[in-house]
Design a protein around this motif. Sequence first.
Motif, PDB file in Angstrom:
ATOM      1  N   LYS A 418       0.833  -1.205   0.000  1.00  0.00           N
ATOM      2  CA  LYS A 418       0.000   0.000   0.000  1.00  0.00           C
ATOM      3  C   LYS A 418       0.869   1.257   0.000  1.00  0.00           C
ATOM      4  O   LYS A 418       0.575   2.230  -0.695  1.00  0.00           O
ATOM      5  CB  LYS A 418      -0.931  -0.001   1.217  1.00  0.00           C
ATOM      6  CG  LYS A 418      -2.035  -1.045   1.153  1.00  0.00           C
ATOM      7  CD  LYS A 418      -2.919  -0.968   2.380  1.00  0.00           C
ATOM      8  CE  LYS A 418      -4.029  -2.009   2.318  1.00  0.00           C
ATOM      9  NZ  LYS A 418      -4.893  -1.967   3.530  1.00  0.00           N
ATOM     10  N   GLU A 419       1.948   1.231   0.792  1.00  0.00           N
ATOM     11  CA  GLU A 419       2.830   2.388   0.817  1.00  0.00           C
ATOM     12  C   GLU A 419       3.508   2.583  -0.538  1.00  0.00           C
ATOM     13  O   GLU A 419       3.685   3.719  -0.995  1.00  0.00           O
ATOM     14  CB  GLU A 419       3.878   2.199   1.917  1.00  0.00           C
ATOM     15  CG  GLU A 419       3.300   2.247   3.327  1.00  0.00           C
ATOM     16  CD  GLU A 419       4.374   2.090   4.390  1.00  0.00           C
ATOM     17  OE1 GLU A 419       5.567   2.119   4.020  1.00  0.00           O
ATOM     18  OE2 GLU A 419       4.029   1.928   5.564  1.00  0.00           O
ATOM     19  N   ILE A 420       3.895   1.459  -1.177  1.00  0.00           N
ATOM     20  CA  ILE A 420       4.506   1.564  -2.507  1.00  0.00           C
ATOM     21  C   ILE A 420       3.518   2.178  -3.492  1.00  0.00           C
ATOM     22  O   ILE A 420       3.863   3.061  -4.291  1.00  0.00           O
ATOM     23  CB  ILE A 420       4.973   0.173  -2.986  1.00  0.00           C
ATOM     24  CG1 ILE A 420       6.173  -0.301  -2.154  1.00  0.00           C
ATOM     25  CG2 ILE A 420       5.347   0.194  -4.473  1.00  0.00           C
ATOM     26  CD1 ILE A 420       6.613  -1.711  -2.455  1.00  0.00           C
ATOM     27  N   GLN A 421       2.264   1.715  -3.446  1.00  0.00           N
ATOM     28  CA  GLN A 421       1.251   2.262  -4.354  1.00  0.00           C
ATOM     29  C   GLN A 421       1.043   3.747  -4.111  1.00  0.00           C
ATOM     30  O   GLN A 421       0.890   4.540  -5.051  1.00  0.00           O
ATOM     31  CB  GLN A 421      -0.064   1.492  -4.181  1.00  0.00           C
ATOM     32  CG  GLN A 421      -1.153   1.904  -5.157  1.00  0.00           C
ATOM     33  CD  GLN A 421      -0.763   1.640  -6.603  1.00  0.00           C
ATOM     34  OE1 GLN A 421      -0.164   0.618  -6.899  1.00  0.00           O
ATOM     35  NE2 GLN A 421      -1.099   2.550  -7.493  1.00  0.00           N
ATOM     36  N   LYS A 422       1.071   4.140  -2.845  1.00  0.00           N
ATOM     37  CA  LYS A 422       0.897   5.552  -2.505  1.00  0.00           C
ATOM     38  C   LYS A 422       2.053   6.383  -3.065  1.00  0.00           C
ATOM     39  O   LYS A 422       1.846   7.465  -3.633  1.00  0.00           O
ATOM     40  CB  LYS A 422       0.812   5.699  -0.987  1.00  0.00           C
ATOM     41  CG  LYS A 422       0.547   7.105  -0.518  1.00  0.00           C
ATOM     42  CD  LYS A 422       0.423   7.141   0.994  1.00  0.00           C
ATOM     43  CE  LYS A 422       0.186   8.570   1.475  1.00  0.00           C
ATOM     44  NZ  LYS A 422       0.082   8.631   2.959  1.00  0.00           N
ATOM     45  N   GLU A 423       3.281   5.882  -2.898  1.00  0.00           N
ATOM     46  CA  GLU A 423       4.433   6.593  -3.429  1.00  0.00           C
ATOM     47  C   GLU A 423       4.400   6.652  -4.952  1.00  0.00           C
ATOM     48  O   GLU A 423       4.763   7.665  -5.559  1.00  0.00           O
ATOM     49  CB  GLU A 423       5.729   5.918  -2.956  1.00  0.00           C
ATOM     50  CG  GLU A 423       5.978   6.015  -1.460  1.00  0.00           C
ATOM     51  CD  GLU A 423       6.296   7.430  -1.024  1.00  0.00           C
ATOM     52  OE1 GLU A 423       6.774   8.209  -1.862  1.00  0.00           O
ATOM     53  OE2 GLU A 423       6.070   7.757   0.155  1.00  0.00           O
ATOM     54  N   MET A 424       3.946   5.556  -5.588  1.00  0.00           N
ATOM     55  CA  MET A 424       3.862   5.550  -7.048  1.00  0.00           C
ATOM     56  C   MET A 424       2.831   6.555  -7.541  1.00  0.00           C
ATOM     57  O   MET A 424       3.045   7.233  -8.547  1.00  0.00           O
ATOM     58  CB  MET A 424       3.524   4.137  -7.538  1.00  0.00           C
ATOM     59  CG  MET A 424       4.644   3.129  -7.330  1.00  0.00           C
ATOM     60  SD  MET A 424       4.206   1.462  -7.854  1.00  0.00           S
ATOM     61  CE  MET A 424       4.054   1.693  -9.616  1.00  0.00           C
ATOM     62  N   ASP A 425       1.726   6.664  -6.834  1.00  0.00           N
ATOM     63  CA  ASP A 425       0.727   7.673  -7.205  1.00  0.00           C
ATOM     64  C   ASP A 425       1.311   9.077  -7.071  1.00  0.00           C
ATOM     65  O   ASP A 425       1.057   9.954  -7.917  1.00  0.00           O
ATOM     66  CB  ASP A 425      -0.513   7.533  -6.319  1.00  0.00           C
ATOM     67  CG  ASP A 425      -1.252   6.226  -6.575  1.00  0.00           C
ATOM     68  OD1 ASP A 425      -1.039   5.626  -7.640  1.00  0.00           O
ATOM     69  OD2 ASP A 425      -2.044   5.814  -5.701  1.00  0.00           O
ATOM     70  N   GLN A 426       2.084   9.283  -6.003  1.00  0.00           N
ATOM     71  CA  GLN A 426       2.706  10.585  -5.819  1.00  0.00           C
ATOM     72  C   GLN A 426       3.711  10.869  -6.938  1.00  0.00           C
ATOM     73  O   GLN A 426       3.798  11.990  -7.449  1.00  0.00           O
ATOM     74  CB  GLN A 426       3.396  10.636  -4.458  1.00  0.00           C
ATOM     75  CG  GLN A 426       3.943  12.020  -4.113  1.00  0.00           C
ATOM     76  CD  GLN A 426       4.545  12.048  -2.722  1.00  0.00           C
ATOM     77  OE1 GLN A 426       4.537  11.055  -2.017  1.00  0.00           O
ATOM     78  NE2 GLN A 426       5.077  13.187  -2.330  1.00  0.00           N
ATOM     79  N   ARG A 427       4.474   9.825  -7.323  1.00  0.00           N
ATOM     80  CA  ARG A 427       5.436   9.990  -8.413  1.00  0.00           C
ATOM     81  C   ARG A 427       4.723  10.330  -9.727  1.00  0.00           C
ATOM     82  O   ARG A 427       5.165  11.201 -10.488  1.00  0.00           O
ATOM     83  CB  ARG A 427       6.264   8.715  -8.576  1.00  0.00           C
ATOM     84  CG  ARG A 427       7.347   8.806  -9.649  1.00  0.00           C
ATOM     85  CD  ARG A 427       8.037   7.477  -9.829  1.00  0.00           C
ATOM     86  NE  ARG A 427       7.104   6.448 -10.289  1.00  0.00           N
ATOM     87  CZ  ARG A 427       7.422   5.165 -10.461  1.00  0.00           C
ATOM     88  NH1 ARG A 427       8.664   4.754 -10.202  1.00  0.00           N
ATOM     89  NH2 ARG A 427       6.529   4.291 -10.874  1.00  0.00           N
ATOM     90  N   ASP A 428       3.606   9.648 -10.000  1.00  0.00           N
ATOM     91  CA  ASP A 428       2.852   9.940 -11.221  1.00  0.00           C
ATOM     92  C   ASP A 428       2.334  11.382 -11.215  1.00  0.00           C
ATOM     93  O   ASP A 428       2.356  12.069 -12.243  1.00  0.00           O
ATOM     94  CB  ASP A 428       1.679   8.967 -11.349  1.00  0.00           C
ATOM     95  CG  ASP A 428       2.152   7.532 -11.563  1.00  0.00           C
ATOM     96  OD1 ASP A 428       3.320   7.357 -11.936  1.00  0.00           O
ATOM     97  OD2 ASP A 428       1.353   6.606 -11.334  1.00  0.00           O
ATOM     98  N   ALA A 429       1.870  11.838 -10.038  1.00  0.00           N
ATOM     99  CA  ALA A 429       1.362  13.207  -9.950  1.00  0.00           C
ATOM    100  C   ALA A 429       2.475  14.213 -10.203  1.00  0.00           C
ATOM    101  O   ALA A 429       2.291  15.218 -10.912  1.00  0.00           O
ATOM    102  CB  ALA A 429       0.740  13.443  -8.575  1.00  0.00           C
ATOM    103  N   ILE A 430       3.666  13.941  -9.627  1.00  0.00           N
ATOM    104  CA  ILE A 430       4.785  14.861  -9.840  1.00  0.00           C
ATOM    105  C   ILE A 430       5.201  14.853 -11.310  1.00  0.00           C
ATOM    106  O   ILE A 430       5.529  15.895 -11.888  1.00  0.00           O
ATOM    107  CB  ILE A 430       5.959  14.474  -8.925  1.00  0.00           C
ATOM    108  CG1 ILE A 430       5.561  14.647  -7.447  1.00  0.00           C
ATOM    109  CG2 ILE A 430       7.187  15.306  -9.231  1.00  0.00           C
ATOM    110  CD1 ILE A 430       6.602  14.164  -6.466  1.00  0.00           C
TER     111      ILE A 430
END
Length: 616
Positions: A418-430
């Motif tokens: 879940k934390e990885i998915q959250k970080e990946m979403d943040q990376r996509d947003a950036i």
Amino acid sequence: MSWGIELWDQFDNLEKHTQWGIDILEKYIKFVKERTEIELSYAKQLRNLSKKYQPKKNSKEEEEYRYTACKAFLSTLNEMNDYAGQHEVISENMTSQIIVELARYVQELKQERKSHFHDGRKAQQHIETCWKQLESSKRRFERDCKEADRAQQYFEKMDADINVTKADVEKARQQAQTRHQMAEDSKADYSSILQKFNHEQHAYYHTHIPSIFQKIQEMEERRIVRIGESVKTYAELDRQVIPIIGKCLDGIVKAAESIDPKNDSQLVVEAYKSGFEPPGDIEFEDYTQPMKRTVSDNSLSNSRGEGKSELKFGGKSKGKLWPFIKKNKLMSLLTSPHQPPPPPPASASPSAVPNGPQSPKQQKEPLSHRFNEFMTSKPKIHCFRSLKRGGATPEDFSNLPPEQRRKKLQQKVDELNKEIQKEMDQRDAITKMKDVYLKNPQMGDPASLDHKLAEVSQNIEKLRLETQKFEAWLAEVEGRLPARSDQARRQSGMYEAQNAPSVNNCAQDRESPDGSYTEEQSQESEVKVLATDFDDEFDDEEPLPAIGTCKALYTFEGQNEGTISVVEGETLYVIEEDKGDGWTRIRRNEDEEGYVPTSYVEVYLDKNAKGAKTYI
């Protein structure tokens, strides 16, 4: 039936009755208002009750609500919360549709009533004025008639009297005529006023008053109808929420029907299942003959084989006595210096240290006694993991039974994903924001996001490595990977074979730090078999940092598992303080560390510690 006809003379009573009707209406408004307050108070108490018994987040109570009975109770709490909401709806609807409307209607009713009775009083005052005029003209007519009669009588008297002059008679005649004329005028005026009064009186009793009373009657009937409508609305507002309340109750019944005792029993199994097998039969120990403890190559190899078959965790031997005890605790008890440390020697001479060989005639305690001590004692050092982490919970949950360890590892893997998915979403947003900046430089500098993007990528990589580590442990627990590689097992076997003779030669001479003999060599082989099963768990861990230094006051020969030899005057690193058991953990170099008696060393903690402590 008309109040104007039937009650033409009950003006005052009608005024009292209509005021009483308004009072009744205001009383009903007050009743509904108190009902709404009760509904709000009841709803608030229900919500507080539901909130009071709701499970607290991130607490043990939240885990208990996995059971169907607890889920049914939780559903009941949620339904009661909705049930309270319906009572709030009742209060709101009654306030808006009854209280507010009736309050406005009462104000209008008071104004209308005031207007009607004002018209009535005005008509009364008019007829009373006409009556007074009539009475006044009547009295004046009566007075003028009497005056005319007296004047006529006086004229006749004067005319009959021969002694009265003709002038006096003429004067009396003229006076009588004047009075008669006044009487005639008063009569005409009285007659006119009387006709007018009769006309006004007829209009008052047959037109004005009936009209006013009819309006008052209609007003009163509207008030009665409005009360009836309000009572009906009162019931309808209650009836409107009955279906929703019924659904709430149906939800509670459905939750009760969903309770599954078998499923709850299975959850108990999943929550507390250790994965161990129950212990087998205890073998008979014959104490009628003295135990022979002669150590030979055959006895060593036999005991080694027996140790591997009997003490291996997860085996199916009938003689095992520790299925419900953590393996790290067993290893710690059998390998760490759990005995009291030896007292310091009288002098610093190595010959004075009480670590020399004791008499081989000293009676050794049997293995069964050692196991009984293990089952009842609580050693200071619980497991290898506690040696490296100061007693904290192991990262790989190796202190838990297999089944519970598997569940904890799976939970940890899910959290990391879940934390990885959250970080990946943040990376996509950036990344998207950077693309926007590239297309529209006026909105921002794309280079300003590179640092944040690199930081997020590093976090993702760290989380992936962490996930891989926990997945490897999970795979090991689930049996997808072997607990130890074949190469490691071969190396372990070669090491045991090479050291077997030396172990044989010194088996009887070994002793614990307090001077008592250790168990027979078969015990050492059993400990070695146990230790090899845990070696791979600690290979990749970082050594504990040094918390200070120490100087050896006396020479100590560490012959027990977990101890280390020191020479008088030697300076070493302290990596773990005395925990109250009389032992201090020290390190000579990266590969050599162990325990020494605290009384044998002088400890100096670094600046970060509370202060240097000296144990003498």
